[in-house]
Design a protein around this motif. Structure first.
Motif: not given
Length: 470
Positions: A179-188
């Protein structure tokens, strides 16, 4: 930027070589102990390895971080997250201990540590920015956090390191890390994990080398739980159906935390003569390793030898049957050539088996015995004290022989108290490969073992045989 993935098919383990071509500096992430591949990459590209790091305290192989630092003078970087129980030992006193957000800069390249607990409390992932191309990370080395299509299992501390019920907290940590470290990253952002299909560090790892944040966000099994903020559903599915953890994982955890021994210059293997090997075996001062397939072993092998079939899975199977914490007698390998023996030695050192002394090129002149076997049609003729399934518990639950008990080959020699003290043990796996490995170790330990020819698949082929599902 140069980014190379170095993949070990034996342990399904990936390490990464990242280099700045302008400055000629490189970092290696999650190295194994046999170093030639990294040194050759550096030489080929005119680079110096100036840094070495790892994503976490590994359980499935012995880290090469200290080995590579000793060889090249590279600065070590290790996690300083996770609390005192997960602090690296004194052998890492010269390492830089990283907190979340720590940056390692190599010319135009920035490698930033992100604390992603769950698989282990101290786990770090690394966000890599190629400053010559971009101002934000384009790659995430996820270690045992996010795999292609799966996640790192949070139960290994219970299964292999002697902890109790840490899996539940670990699963919740993994949910939070996503939730906090992975999903906020851009899709690319490209996802580069430390393991692939076949690793016991997860239950459904993909065979594809890499993924992206966007792909995992949209298609991984766990995405729906994050989208619905369903932590409990996530925990339940994550923990259900995880495979058996190999017993040697506990040794890897201890040694990787304290600091793996540095081998330095590797001693050249010697070719044994028949007389030398016979003398050593008679004196019980060496252990012979038959590296042939189980079908060949069943035609005749050296008494009390271990069967570790071929180079491809030498580390995996070797660690099932040889524990260097309790056994120091040198290993003598059957090999087709010196080069093959050296390859097998290199695989074995990846799991801390440093005692390979030499090899022979043939069984000619050695006294051989035939391991006891039974055809599936004649199984009832064996008065067995135990029918033992050495497959994984997930395989066992899908179908097994009536009356069989399960104890996987990777845990067998650490749980001998679960075996009968007397009587014959009939063993089987899926096709016979793992069975031959496990049976050889049991025989060496003095057990009366009969292998089921063809194992489970051979038994299934007999008309009228019906398996039992757990």
């Amino acid at each position: 930027m140069l980014l190379e993935r170095i993949y070990d098919e034996d342990l399904a383990q990936a390490s990464y070589f990242i280099g700045c071509q302008v400055k000629g500096e490189a970092i290696v992430v999650d190295p194994r102990r046999d170093l030639d591949v990294y040194l050759e990459l550096a030489e080929k590209n005119g680079m110096r390895i100036v840094a070495v790091t790892e994503t976490h305290i590994h359980a499935d192989y012995l880290s090469g971080t200290r080995e590579l630092a000793a060889k090249t003078g590279a600065q070590m970087y290790v996690s300083d997250e996770g609390g005192p129980d997960w602090t690296y030992g004194a052998d890492f006193d010269e390492a830089t201990r990283m907190k979340h957000g720590h940056q390692i800069v190599l010319g135009n390249i920035t490698v930033e540590a992100a604390h992603t607990p769950g698989h282990t409390p101290e786990h770090m992932s690394f966000l890599v920015t190629d400053g010559a191309q971009a101002t934000a990370p384009g790659f995430m080395l996820t270690g045992d956090f996010v795999f292609v299509g799966d996640l790192g299992r949070p139960d290994l501390l219970d299964e292999a390191a002697g902890f109790v019920d840490t899996r539940f907290g670990g699963a919740k940590d993994l949910f939070a890390s996503l939730r906090d470290q992975f999903l906020p990253l851009p899709d690319y952002v490209q996802v580069l994990p430390a393991h692939g299909s076949g690793s016991a560090c997860g239950k459904a790892l993909g065979a594809i080398a890499s993924s992206t944040v966007g792909y995992e966000r949209n298609f991984s099994w766990w995405a729906k739980y994050l989208e619905n903020n369903d932590e409990q559903g996530f925990v339940d599915e994550l923990l259900n159906g995880q495979p058996d953890a190999h017993a040697y994982f506990a040794r890897m955890k201890r040694q990787n935390k304290l600091g793996p021994a540095v081998m330095g210059t590797v001693r050249e293997l010697r070719e044994y003569s028949v007389e030398e090997l016979t003398s050593a075996l008679t004196a019980d001062s060496a252990i012979f390793v038959d590296t042939r397939a189980n079908s060949a072993v069943h035609e005749g092998t050296v008494e009390r030898s271990l069967n570790v079939p071929g180079v491809a899975k030498a580390a995996s199977y070797g660690a099932w049957v040889y524990d260097p914490e309790h056994e120091q007698r040198p290993l003598v390998l059957l090999a087709d050539s010196r080069e093959q023996a050296e390859q097998m030695r290199d695989h074995l050192v990846r799991v801390g088996i440093d005692t390979v002394d030499g090899y022979v090129l043939s069984l000619a002149g050695l006294e051989l015995v035939k391991p006891a076997t039974v055809e599936p049609e004649n199984l009832d003729s064996v008065d067995a004290a135990l029918l033992l399934d050495v497959r994984n518990r997930t395989e066992y639950s899908e179908g097994h022989l009536p009356g069989a008990a399960q104890l996987s080959g990777g845990r067998l020699m650490w749980h001998l108290d679960e075996l009968p003290e007397e009587g014959t043990i009939v063993t089987y796996c899926q096709s016979g490969v793992r069975n031959s490995v496990a049976a050889s170790a049991l025989r060496r330990d003095g057990y009366d073992v009969v292998e089921l020819e063809g194992s489970y698949l051979g038994w299934l082929a007999v008309p009228g045989n019906t398996p039992v599902a757990a």
